[in-house]
Write a protein that holds these residues in place. Sequence first.
Motif, PDB file in Angstrom:
ATOM      1  N   LEU A  96       0.823  -1.203   0.000  1.00  0.00           N
ATOM      2  CA  LEU A  96       0.000   0.000   0.000  1.00  0.00           C
ATOM      3  C   LEU A  96       0.862   1.261   0.000  1.00  0.00           C
ATOM      4  N   LEU A  97       1.917   1.273   0.805  1.00  0.00           N
ATOM      5  CA  LEU A  97       2.804   2.438   0.830  1.00  0.00           C
ATOM      6  C   LEU A  97       3.509   2.623  -0.507  1.00  0.00           C
ATOM      7  N   ARG A  98       3.925   1.528  -1.130  1.00  0.00           N
ATOM      8  CA  ARG A  98       4.575   1.630  -2.438  1.00  0.00           C
ATOM      9  C   ARG A  98       3.609   2.202  -3.479  1.00  0.00           C
ATOM     10  N   ARG A  99       2.352   1.790  -3.399  1.00  0.00           N
ATOM     11  CA  ARG A  99       1.370   2.309  -4.352  1.00  0.00           C
ATOM     12  C   ARG A  99       1.192   3.819  -4.171  1.00  0.00           C
ATOM     13  N   ILE A 100       1.167   4.261  -2.917  1.00  0.00           N
ATOM     14  CA  ILE A 100       0.981   5.693  -2.658  1.00  0.00           C
ATOM     15  C   ILE A 100       2.144   6.507  -3.203  1.00  0.00           C
ATOM     16  N   VAL A 101       3.392   6.094  -2.909  1.00  0.00           N
ATOM     17  CA  VAL A 101       4.537   6.899  -3.359  1.00  0.00           C
ATOM     18  C   VAL A 101       4.729   6.799  -4.867  1.00  0.00           C
ATOM     19  N   SER A 102       4.245   5.710  -5.480  1.00  0.00           N
ATOM     20  CA  SER A 102       4.344   5.615  -6.935  1.00  0.00           C
ATOM     21  C   SER A 102       3.374   6.583  -7.609  1.00  0.00           C
ATOM     22  N   GLU A 103       2.196   6.786  -6.988  1.00  0.00           N
ATOM     23  CA  GLU A 103       1.208   7.693  -7.562  1.00  0.00           C
ATOM     24  C   GLU A 103       1.401   9.135  -7.094  1.00  0.00           C
ATOM     25  N   ARG A 104       1.978   9.311  -5.925  1.00  0.00           N
ATOM     26  CA  ARG A 104       2.236  10.641  -5.375  1.00  0.00           C
ATOM     27  C   ARG A 104       3.682  10.687  -4.860  1.00  0.00           C
ATOM     28  N   PRO A 105       4.661  10.764  -5.776  1.00  0.00           N
ATOM     29  CA  PRO A 105       6.073  10.734  -5.344  1.00  0.00           C
ATOM     30  C   PRO A 105       6.479  11.907  -4.459  1.00  0.00           C
ATOM     31  N   GLY A 106       5.682  12.977  -4.437  1.00  0.00           N
ATOM     32  CA  GLY A 106       6.009  14.117  -3.599  1.00  0.00           C
ATOM     33  C   GLY A 106       5.593  13.966  -2.152  1.00  0.00           C
ATOM     34  N   PHE A 107       4.929  12.870  -1.789  1.00  0.00           N
ATOM     35  CA  PHE A 107       4.508  12.653  -0.412  1.00  0.00           C
ATOM     36  C   PHE A 107       5.699  12.157   0.414  1.00  0.00           C
ATOM     37  N   GLY A 108       6.499  13.086   0.909  1.00  0.00           N
ATOM     38  CA  GLY A 108       7.702  12.732   1.649  1.00  0.00           C
ATOM     39  C   GLY A 108       7.414  11.988   2.934  1.00  0.00           C
ATOM     40  N   ARG A 109       6.320  12.327   3.593  1.00  0.00           N
ATOM     41  CA  ARG A 109       5.997  11.650   4.851  1.00  0.00           C
ATOM     42  C   ARG A 109       5.721  10.160   4.626  1.00  0.00           C
ATOM     43  N   VAL A 110       5.018   9.882   3.548  1.00  0.00           N
ATOM     44  CA  VAL A 110       4.715   8.485   3.234  1.00  0.00           C
ATOM     45  C   VAL A 110       5.980   7.741   2.826  1.00  0.00           C
ATOM     46  N   ARG A 111       6.842   8.411   2.059  1.00  0.00           N
ATOM     47  CA  ARG A 111       8.103   7.773   1.658  1.00  0.00           C
ATOM     48  C   ARG A 111       8.966   7.463   2.887  1.00  0.00           C
ATOM     49  N   LEU A 112       8.946   8.347   3.869  1.00  0.00           N
ATOM     50  CA  LEU A 112       9.698   8.094   5.093  1.00  0.00           C
ATOM     51  C   LEU A 112       9.116   6.920   5.868  1.00  0.00           C
ATOM     52  N   GLU A 113       7.790   6.836   5.901  1.00  0.00           N
ATOM     53  CA  GLU A 113       7.141   5.682   6.535  1.00  0.00           C
ATOM     54  C   GLU A 113       7.527   4.388   5.829  1.00  0.00           C
ATOM     55  N   LEU A 114       7.591   4.435   4.488  1.00  0.00           N
ATOM     56  CA  LEU A 114       7.999   3.251   3.724  1.00  0.00           C
ATOM     57  C   LEU A 114       9.442   2.886   4.033  1.00  0.00           C
ATOM     58  N   ALA A 115      10.340   3.873   4.093  1.00  0.00           N
ATOM     59  CA  ALA A 115      11.742   3.596   4.416  1.00  0.00           C
ATOM     60  C   ALA A 115      11.863   2.940   5.782  1.00  0.00           C
TER      61      ALA A 115
END
Length: 446
Positions: A96-115
């Motif tokens: 789910l997190l990968r799908r979000i950052v793939s569609e909204r790459p500017g969502f830094g908070r989500v990318r940090l959660e994924l990391a």
Amino acid sequence: MLRALITLIVLAFLAPGPAFASGAGGNAGQPVTYGALSQSQRIAYIRALIEAGEDETAQRLLSASRFDEGDLGYAAATLQAMLYRRQGRLDEAEALLRRIVSERPGFGRVRLELADLLALRGNRDGAAYHLRILADASEDPGSRRRFEGFIDQLDTARPFTIGGFVSLAPSTNINNGSSSGTIMVAGLPFEIAPGGRAESGVGLRAGVHAALTHRLSERITAYAAGSAVLSEYSGSRFDTLTGDFRLGLRRRGLDHMLGVELIADRRLIAWQPTDHGLGGRLYARKALAPRLLLSGELQFVKRRYDFDPSLDTRTFSGKARLDWAYAPARSVHVEIGGEDESMPDRPHNSFTGGHVEIGTLQRLPLAISASFAVKAGMRDYEGVFPFMGEAREDRYVELRATFLKSNLAWQGFTPRLGLSYYVQKSNVALYDYDRLAADVTITKEF
């Protein structure tokens, strides 16, 4: 320790809003029911429940609510991923997190959660990949230093690493032979021996790499790294095995990094030792401004050939590159480089060359990450080429593209498609050719 630090940053990014709100015509501070809250207030309330440990209530409200205003659907999906993680459904949370950052790459908070989730699952390469995107897109030096510090801690958290890759490499010219049976040299026809003609086949390329790091101080790290890459084709005379070893030191400052390393390599062709190289490399990186990064390297290698010492070479090379990350997961770069190779016993093979490259990294629809680059260069040789009466001159252009679909994965691995086209024009007919290549590589760093 590292995951705790990342988690603190995630929580700081995802600080909750008020759990309740006043009605439009109500008195200030008067509580209202959940159903009377706006969609954004409901997101803040559910987030507060998750952070308070009220997972069941948060899941019930999240499942029963609709979020269709702006990007609130992505905020709700992020909360669902957080609940999946708490429930131990890590595969679903990661997907789910990968799908979000793939569609909204500017969502830094989500990318940090994924990391953070990838670090938890032991995929430190993937975590470092996303932290690097956040560092490159940072608006201020402090944020860049924080993310690069996380990357450093990922390295020290795993002093020994080992990995590998497998690549299918279909080719119509695996030995770089000629597609013609006869060529013209100085107006005279020359027949090409069968072994020098193009041959078809499907290749398999596989490699393994390992590294050992040791932090000597807060800013200085020592490391030793090695790799082995095997290219296997139909017919053992085309098989190539290359191994290399690197021993180095790197120092990271507040806005720069400097490293030096010794390099040694060995190559076998058709399972017979052919040559080995020994040299050194100096490399550096400097943040000039937010989202602007300058990097470069200088390298020297002395190569000796087992079967013919007249082929021994000394090569100096250098390059500088400027990267501008104008948006998360989107960047452009410009690179210039030069090379000087000396073959004392065969001066007609000694040359001086240079190149210019421009490229870009883009996020495309359907969760596809793509890179494109075009490189143009030249090589001017010193000695007179045999039977030609003049020195050889080469001019070349190379086009490269890679594609990776981040939501297409199995057991954490995803395929990467690479395409390249190389065309070279030379005053020596033997070196006037073009080459089209494609490969599919299985990778876990995404």
